[in-house]
Design a protein around this motif. Structure first.
Motif, PDB file in Angstrom:
ATOM      1  N   TYR A   1       3.051  -0.224  -3.174  1.00 29.71           N
ATOM      2  CA  TYR A   1       2.257   0.482  -2.474  1.00 29.71           C
ATOM      3  C   TYR A   1       1.527   1.389  -3.928  1.00 29.71           C
ATOM      4  CZ  TYR A   1       4.355  -0.340   2.028  1.00 29.71           C
ATOM      5  OH  TYR A   1       4.792  -1.050   3.253  1.00 29.71           O
ATOM      6  N   CYS A   2       0.366   1.773  -3.661  1.00 27.48           N
ATOM      7  CA  CYS A   2      -0.483   2.712  -4.715  1.00 27.48           C
ATOM      8  C   CYS A   2      -0.539   4.102  -3.982  1.00 27.48           C
ATOM      9  CB  CYS A   2      -1.835   2.127  -4.856  1.00 27.48           C
ATOM     10  SG  CYS A   2      -2.855   2.999  -5.631  1.00 27.48           S
ATOM     11  N   ALA A   3      -0.330   5.082  -4.907  1.00 30.14           N
ATOM     12  CA  ALA A   3      -0.367   6.378  -4.244  1.00 30.14           C
ATOM     13  C   ALA A   3      -1.276   7.446  -4.934  1.00 30.14           C
ATOM     14  CB  ALA A   3       0.669   6.927  -4.065  1.00 30.14           C
ATOM     15  N   ALA A   4      -1.827   8.207  -4.428  1.00 35.59           N
ATOM     16  CA  ALA A   4      -2.377   9.305  -5.220  1.00 35.59           C
ATOM     17  C   ALA A   4      -1.851  10.664  -4.929  1.00 35.59           C
ATOM     18  CB  ALA A   4      -4.113   9.586  -4.884  1.00 35.59           C
ATOM     19  N   GLY A   5      -1.674  11.795  -5.907  1.00 35.96           N
ATOM     20  CA  GLY A   5      -1.112  12.948  -5.729  1.00 35.96           C
ATOM     21  C   GLY A   5      -1.062  13.750  -6.849  1.00 35.96           C
ATOM     22  N   ALA A   6       0.068  14.456  -7.006  1.00 39.28           N
ATOM     23  CA  ALA A   6       0.334  15.397  -8.044  1.00 39.28           C
ATOM     24  C   ALA A   6       1.681  14.917  -8.699  1.00 39.28           C
ATOM     25  CB  ALA A   6       0.517  16.901  -7.637  1.00 39.28           C
ATOM     26  N   LEU A   7       1.635  14.871  -9.925  1.00 38.30           N
ATOM     27  CA  LEU A   7       2.807  14.721 -10.696  1.00 38.30           C
ATOM     28  C   LEU A   7       3.998  15.523 -10.404  1.00 38.30           C
ATOM     29  CD1 LEU A   7       2.213  13.797 -14.541  1.00 38.30           C
ATOM     30  CD2 LEU A   7       3.113  12.424 -12.703  1.00 38.30           C
ATOM     31  N   LYS A   8       5.327  14.868  -9.901  1.00 38.27           N
ATOM     32  CA  LYS A   8       6.456  15.603 -10.036  1.00 38.27           C
ATOM     33  C   LYS A   8       7.349  14.756 -10.743  1.00 38.27           C
ATOM     34  CE  LYS A   8       5.461  18.693  -6.891  1.00 38.27           C
ATOM     35  NZ  LYS A   8       5.067  20.067  -7.293  1.00 38.27           N
ATOM     36  N   ARG A   9       7.394  15.090 -12.060  1.00 30.53           N
ATOM     37  CA  ARG A   9       7.795  14.122 -13.117  1.00 30.53           C
ATOM     38  C   ARG A   9       9.353  13.648 -13.011  1.00 30.53           C
ATOM     39  NH1 ARG A   9       4.770  17.919 -15.451  1.00 30.53           N
ATOM     40  NH2 ARG A   9       3.135  17.139 -16.638  1.00 30.53           N
ATOM     41  N   PRO A  10       9.724  12.430 -12.792  1.00 34.04           N
ATOM     42  CA  PRO A  10       8.806  11.179 -13.128  1.00 34.04           C
ATOM     43  C   PRO A  10       8.185  10.697 -12.196  1.00 34.04           C
ATOM     44  CG  PRO A  10      10.948  10.581 -12.806  1.00 34.04           C
ATOM     45  CD  PRO A  10      11.164  12.033 -12.463  1.00 34.04           C
ATOM     46  N   THR A  11       8.238  11.300 -10.812  1.00 36.57           N
ATOM     47  CA  THR A  11       7.548  10.646  -9.779  1.00 36.57           C
ATOM     48  C   THR A  11       6.634  11.629  -9.311  1.00 36.57           C
ATOM     49  OG1 THR A  11       7.755   9.737  -7.523  1.00 36.57           O
ATOM     50  CG2 THR A  11       9.263  11.747  -8.094  1.00 36.57           C
ATOM     51  N   MET A  12       5.961  11.563  -8.061  1.00 35.16           N
ATOM     52  CA  MET A  12       5.034  12.325  -7.742  1.00 35.16           C
ATOM     53  C   MET A  12       4.879  12.312  -6.268  1.00 35.16           C
ATOM     54  SD  MET A  12       2.113   9.210  -8.023  1.00 35.16           S
ATOM     55  CE  MET A  12       0.762  10.044  -6.848  1.00 35.16           C
ATOM     56  N   THR A  13       3.848  13.393  -5.902  1.00 41.74           N
ATOM     57  CA  THR A  13       3.661  13.490  -4.524  1.00 41.74           C
ATOM     58  C   THR A  13       2.929  12.225  -3.762  1.00 41.74           C
ATOM     59  OG1 THR A  13       1.835  14.884  -4.562  1.00 41.74           O
ATOM     60  CG2 THR A  13       3.916  15.880  -4.613  1.00 41.74           C
ATOM     61  N   GLY A  14       3.134  12.090  -2.573  1.00 39.45           N
ATOM     62  CA  GLY A  14       2.401  10.833  -2.203  1.00 39.45           C
ATOM     63  C   GLY A  14       1.203  11.598  -1.265  1.00 39.45           C
ATOM     64  N   ASP A  15       0.050  12.027  -1.655  1.00 45.67           N
ATOM     65  CA  ASP A  15      -0.740  12.525  -0.744  1.00 45.67           C
ATOM     66  C   ASP A  15      -1.335  11.613   0.075  1.00 45.67           C
ATOM     67  OD1 ASP A  15      -1.371  15.466  -2.841  1.00 45.67           O
ATOM     68  OD2 ASP A  15       0.267  14.942  -1.655  1.00 45.67           O
ATOM     69  N   TYR A  16      -1.895  10.464  -0.859  1.00 38.34           N
ATOM     70  CA  TYR A  16      -2.615   9.370  -0.153  1.00 38.34           C
ATOM     71  C   TYR A  16      -1.967   8.227  -0.562  1.00 38.34           C
ATOM     72  CZ  TYR A  16      -6.151  12.937   0.096  1.00 38.34           C
ATOM     73  OH  TYR A  16      -6.685  14.235   0.478  1.00 38.34           O
ATOM     74  N   TRP A  17      -2.030   7.160   0.442  1.00 40.38           N
ATOM     75  CA  TRP A  17      -1.170   5.682   0.289  1.00 40.38           C
ATOM     76  C   TRP A  17      -2.078   4.746   0.615  1.00 40.38           C
ATOM     77  CZ3 TRP A  17       3.439   5.662  -1.732  1.00 40.38           C
ATOM     78  CH2 TRP A  17       4.227   6.752  -1.688  1.00 40.38           C
ATOM     79  N   GLY A  18      -2.172   3.731  -0.094  1.00 31.93           N
ATOM     80  CA  GLY A  18      -2.569   2.196   0.208  1.00 31.93           C
ATOM     81  C   GLY A  18      -1.900   1.471   1.105  1.00 31.93           C
ATOM     82  N   PRO A  19      -2.452   0.530   1.886  1.00 34.76           N
ATOM     83  CA  PRO A  19      -1.832   0.015   3.079  1.00 34.76           C
ATOM     84  C   PRO A  19      -0.641  -1.249   2.324  1.00 34.76           C
ATOM     85  CG  PRO A  19      -3.889  -1.182   2.660  1.00 34.76           C
ATOM     86  CD  PRO A  19      -3.716   0.143   1.611  1.00 34.76           C
ATOM     87  N   GLY A  20      -0.650  -1.336   1.116  1.00 36.33           N
ATOM     88  CA  GLY A  20       0.255  -2.100   0.482  1.00 36.33           C
ATOM     89  C   GLY A  20      -0.011  -3.492   0.119  1.00 36.33           C
ATOM     90  N   THR A  21       0.663  -4.188  -0.831  1.00 35.28           N
ATOM     91  CA  THR A  21       0.452  -5.671  -1.118  1.00 35.28           C
ATOM     92  C   THR A  21       1.740  -6.328  -1.377  1.00 35.28           C
ATOM     93  OG1 THR A  21      -0.870  -7.225  -2.738  1.00 35.28           O
ATOM     94  CG2 THR A  21       0.012  -5.279  -3.808  1.00 35.28           C
ATOM     95  N   GLN A  22       2.256  -7.397  -0.922  1.00 38.60           N
ATOM     96  CA  GLN A  22       3.262  -8.029  -0.976  1.00 38.60           C
ATOM     97  C   GLN A  22       3.257  -8.676  -2.256  1.00 38.60           C
ATOM     98  OE1 GLN A  22       6.035  -8.510   1.519  1.00 38.60           O
ATOM     99  NE2 GLN A  22       6.873  -9.467  -0.380  1.00 38.60           N
ATOM    100  N   VAL A  23       4.596  -8.470  -2.979  1.00 39.92           N
ATOM    101  CA  VAL A  23       5.169  -9.193  -4.139  1.00 39.92           C
ATOM    102  C   VAL A  23       6.241 -10.082  -3.799  1.00 39.92           C
ATOM    103  CG1 VAL A  23       5.959  -8.891  -6.504  1.00 39.92           C
ATOM    104  CG2 VAL A  23       3.626  -7.764  -5.615  1.00 39.92           C
ATOM    105  N   THR A  24       6.189 -11.470  -4.243  1.00 41.11           N
ATOM    106  CA  THR A  24       7.617 -12.285  -3.773  1.00 41.11           C
ATOM    107  C   THR A  24       7.827 -13.005  -5.040  1.00 41.11           C
ATOM    108  OG1 THR A  24       6.915 -12.208  -1.563  1.00 41.11           O
ATOM    109  CG2 THR A  24       8.526 -13.853  -2.479  1.00 41.11           C
ATOM    110  N   VAL A  25       9.164 -12.764  -5.406  1.00 40.12           N
ATOM    111  CA  VAL A  25       9.608 -13.309  -6.765  1.00 40.12           C
ATOM    112  C   VAL A  25      10.484 -14.647  -6.387  1.00 40.12           C
ATOM    113  CG1 VAL A  25      10.386 -13.247  -9.019  1.00 40.12           C
ATOM    114  CG2 VAL A  25       8.897 -11.322  -8.013  1.00 40.12           C
ATOM    115  N   SER A  26      10.385 -15.603  -6.561  1.00 41.16           N
ATOM    116  CA  SER A  26      11.299 -16.600  -6.103  1.00 41.16           C
ATOM    117  C   SER A  26      12.221 -16.877  -7.409  1.00 41.16           C
ATOM    118  CB  SER A  26      10.594 -17.847  -5.866  1.00 41.16           C
ATOM    119  OG  SER A  26       9.739 -18.565  -6.889  1.00 41.16           O
ATOM    120  N   SER A  27      13.486 -17.244  -7.156  1.00 42.92           N
ATOM    121  CA  SER A  27      14.469 -17.724  -8.111  1.00 42.92           C
ATOM    122  C   SER A  27      14.465 -19.145  -8.532  1.00 42.92           C
ATOM    123  CB  SER A  27      15.880 -17.144  -7.662  1.00 42.92           C
ATOM    124  OG  SER A  27      16.042 -17.872  -6.282  1.00 42.92           O
TER     125      SER A  27
END
Length: 121
Positions: free
Chosen positions: A95-121
Motif C-alpha cells: 500500500y502507498c500512503a500519504a501523510g506526515a512523518l513520524k520517524r521512521p514511519t508516518m501517519t496514514g492520512d490517505y491510502w491507495g487500494p494496494g497492489t499484490q506482490v508475490t515472491v515464489s521460492s
C-alpha cells in the motif's frame, strides 16, 4: 483529499526485482511525506519505507534495508519502491500512503487500494 493508485505488482521468483509506483492526484503532492506499507495474509499491516516531502530523508524497516529503495518525483506526483533480492516473505499486498512523518514511519492520512506482490521460492 489525495487519491493514490499503486501499480507494478506481480509475481516474481525469489532473488528477482520489482518496481512499484504510486501516482497521486488531488492536493499538493509535495506537501506530504509518502510511504509504503505491506500486509501479508493473516498479519497486520506493517511499515516498509518512508520518504520526506522533499525526498531528502528516507527510512526503512530493518527487514528491507539494503534491498528496497524508496524515491519520489514531485514533478510527476509519483512515489516509487524499487525492490531487489526479493524473498518469499516479502509476499504481501503493498500500500502507498500519504501523510506526515513520524520517524521512521508516518501517519496514514490517505491510502491507495494496494497492489499484490508475490515472491515464489
Amino acid at each position: 483529499q489525495v487519491q493514490l493508485v499503486e501499480s507494478g505488482g506481480g509475481l516474481v521468483q525469489a532473488g528477482g526485482s520489482l518496481s512499484l509506483s504510486c501516482a497521486a492526484s488531488g492536493r499538493t503532492f509535495s506537501g506530504y511525506a509518502m510511504g509504503w506499507f505491506r500486509q501479508a495474509p493473516g498479519k497486520e499491516r506493517e511499515f516498509v519505507a518512508t520518504i520526506s516531502r522533499g525526498g531528502t530523508y528516507t527510512y526503512y524497516a530493518d527487514s528491507v534495508k539494503g534491498r528496497f529503495t524508496i524515491s519520489r518525483d514531485n514533478a510527476k506526483n509519483t512515489v516509487y519502491l524499487q525492490m531487489n533480492s526479493l524473498k518469499p516473505e516479502d509476499t504481501a499486498v503493498y500500500y502507498c500512503a500519504a501523510g506526515a512523518l513520524k520517524r521512521p514511519t508516518m501517519t496514514g492520512d490517505y491510502w491507495g487500494p494496494g497492489t499484490q506482490v508475490t515472491v515464489s521460492s
